[in-house]
Design an enzyme around this catalytic site. Structure first.
Site, PDB file in Angstrom:
ATOM      1  N   CYS A   1     -20.316  -2.073  12.663  1.00  0.00           N
ATOM      2  CA  CYS A   1     -20.018  -3.093  13.689  1.00  0.00           C
ATOM      3  C   CYS A   1     -19.594  -2.452  15.016  1.00  0.00           C
ATOM      4  O   CYS A   1     -18.735  -2.987  15.723  1.00  0.00           O
ATOM      5  CB  CYS A   1     -18.959  -4.076  13.222  1.00  0.00           C
TER       6      CYS A   1
ATOM      7  N   GLN B   1      -7.181  -1.030  12.627  1.00  0.00           N
ATOM      8  CA  GLN B   1      -7.202   0.236  11.858  1.00  0.00           C
ATOM      9  C   GLN B   1      -5.929   1.052  12.058  1.00  0.00           C
ATOM     10  O   GLN B   1      -5.874   2.197  11.610  1.00  0.00           O
ATOM     11  CB  GLN B   1      -8.426   1.081  12.267  1.00  0.00           C
TER      12      GLN B   1
ATOM     13  N   ASP C   1      -6.309  -3.751  19.760  1.00  0.00           N
ATOM     14  CA  ASP C   1      -6.970  -4.010  18.483  1.00  0.00           C
ATOM     15  C   ASP C   1      -6.377  -3.024  17.477  1.00  0.00           C
ATOM     16  O   ASP C   1      -6.706  -1.833  17.490  1.00  0.00           O
ATOM     17  CB  ASP C   1      -8.486  -3.808  18.645  1.00  0.00           C
TER      18      ASP C   1
ATOM     19  N   LYS D   1      -6.998  -5.566   5.413  1.00  0.00           N
ATOM     20  CA  LYS D   1      -7.087  -4.115   5.590  1.00  0.00           C
ATOM     21  C   LYS D   1      -5.755  -3.434   5.293  1.00  0.00           C
ATOM     22  O   LYS D   1      -5.603  -2.238   5.496  1.00  0.00           O
ATOM     23  CB  LYS D   1      -7.509  -3.791   7.024  1.00  0.00           C
TER      24      LYS D   1
ATOM     25  N   HIS E   1     -15.100  -1.913  18.344  1.00  0.00           N
ATOM     26  CA  HIS E   1     -15.759  -2.734  17.319  1.00  0.00           C
ATOM     27  C   HIS E   1     -16.329  -3.968  18.023  1.00  0.00           C
ATOM     28  O   HIS E   1     -15.786  -4.405  19.044  1.00  0.00           O
ATOM     29  CB  HIS E   1     -14.681  -3.132  16.309  1.00  0.00           C
TER      30      HIS E   1
END
Ligand code: C6P
Length: 412
Positions: free
Chosen positions: A364, A202, A199, A225, A122
């Protein structure tokens, strides 16, 4: 354990909404998730009963707000397997968390050093490193993806060398859905003494993630999220790593001593939380963690795997539709696709007309889209409240889109 989706859905007032007279099928969870009543009520309760600034006053409301704010750190520490609140700093979001690490490392990297990223990142895990590279002369290197949208582990291993000072990568791709072998990548980075940044935007919301099990130095994710409110995110860092990390923002509450000429920093994690923080956000995030833990992260992961497998099977039957990324077993809960000859924004708009909320565009991750030779994709992303019927509705609506497009082409 199978989720009681009907009961879960009752906790989410927004899911009762109709869109253009049709029941809402909210399949844009990778962008942001809906909030259960438990989160909304915890935040209302904060504002109605103990709203106050934290770590400042001695009055009762401030004591209660401070307790709730500190407890939220504790809860997130326990949820992620961190040692304690020293390792959990609240930020604005994943983006800010990564920026803190990249900015601090800008003071330590030098020409000849290398930062390893992957081609499926991302922008939030590319641009901060580009800036760090520009400031220091360090070089960016990219782990490549295979034709099936997985990381080419051999190539990744080959670019990790003594020059590698940082390996920063996404746990789950927000476009391909790929679940990357985080433990293996972190181990390879450790062998050359590189710092690892995960990261987890997700992954943390969707599956069990334990920082100690993975061994990462830093990890970033966002509350919005994972059923929590926006405007609050998390930077996990091993205590010794966070001790060595410079703050990005300076001012109130992050200091220990201030004179007219100089200042020293507060203890962890507060040195990263300059200014009045998002107190209601922290309360909401803590309620979201409670909610997720009650359902069980393993159960949520299983539910999403079931929905994803179903979606991939059904979508594969739609004419002219291409799915990006690996097979269902290797994915998180999302599927990105294109229909030949139809712009992703048209697909999204046609689905919207049926009450189905998806996201279209580059998500993104522009470099990845370019690499795939496409402008973007349409993406359906699932969460604990989505049903198999919603997946079927998506597939049926896509059948309709292809039919409509065929008719339009014939008429031309
Ligand atoms: N992806 C999506 O629709 P923030 O915006 O800071 O909360 O999260 C940034 C981010 C970082 N890494 C990954 C893998 C992400 O997916 C995201 C956010 C959203 O895909 C919004 S662009």
């Amino acid at each position: 354990m199978t989720l009681n989706i009907r009961k879960i859905r009752e906790d989410f007032p927004i899911l009762k909404r109709k869109v253009y007279g049709k029941p809402l099928a909210y399949l844009d969870n990778a962008a942001t998730t809906q909030k259960p009543r438990q989160v909304i009520q915890a935040m209302s309760d904060y504002y109605e009963n103990y709203n106050s600034n934290v770590h400042r006053a001695v009055h009762k409301l401030s004591q209660e707000a401070t307790q709730a704010y500190d407890d939220a750190h504790e809860k997130v520490a326990e949820f992620t397997g961190a040692e304690g609140i020293e390792e959990i700093a609240f930020t604005k979001n994943t983006t800010e968390s990564i920026n803190i690490v990249a900015n601090s490392l800008s003071g330590k990297l030098k020409k000849g050093d290398e930062i390893v990223l992957t081609q499926m990142e991302h922008h939030s895990n590319i641009v901060p490193w580009q800036q760090a590279a520009k400031r220091t002369g360090a070089k960016l290197r990219y782990a490549e993806i295979t034709g099936s949208g997985e990381l080419n582990m051999q190539q990744l291993q080959s670019i990790i060398s003594k020059k590698t000072k940082v390996v920063a990568f996404t746990h789950v791709s927000n476009v391909l859905g790929t679940v990357n072998p985080a433990k293996e990548i972190i181990a390879a980075a450790k062998e050359v003494g590189a710092i690892t940044v995960l990261d987890a935007a997700q992954s943390v919301p969707h599956m069990p993630v334990n920082v100690k099990g993975l061994g990462c130095d830093f990890m970033a994710f966002s509350s919005h999220k994972m059923l929590g409110p926006p405007g609050i995110g998390v930077l996990y860092g091993k205590e010794d790593m966070l001790e060595k990390t410079e703050p990005l923002l300076f001012g109130g509450d992050m200091i220990s001593e201030v004179s007219f000429q100089d200042a020293s920093w507060n203890e962890l994690p507060w040195k990263f939380e300059a200014g009045t923080p998002n107190m209601a956000g922290a309360v909401g995030l803590a309620a979201a963690v409670d909610y997720l833990q009650k359902i069980g992260m393993e159960n949520i992961h299983e539910h999403e795997k079931m929905l994803t497998a179903r979606a991939m099977k059904k979508l594969a039957q739609v004419d002219e539709l291409t799915i990006y990324g690996p097979e269902a077993a290797k994915r998180g809960g999302l599927v990105a696709f294109n229909i030949r000859g139809v712009h992703t924004h048209d697909v999204s708009a046609l689905l919207d007309a049926q009450g189905i909320a998806v996201r279209g565009g580059h998500h993104c991750a522009m470099p990845l889209a370019r690499l795939l030779g496409i402008a973007g994709t349409t993406r359906a992303s699932f969460y604990l409240y989505n049903t198999p019927e919603e997946v079927d509705k998506l597939a049926e609506a896509l059948e309709m889109v292809t039919k409509k497009m065929k008719i339009a082409t014939i008429r031309k």
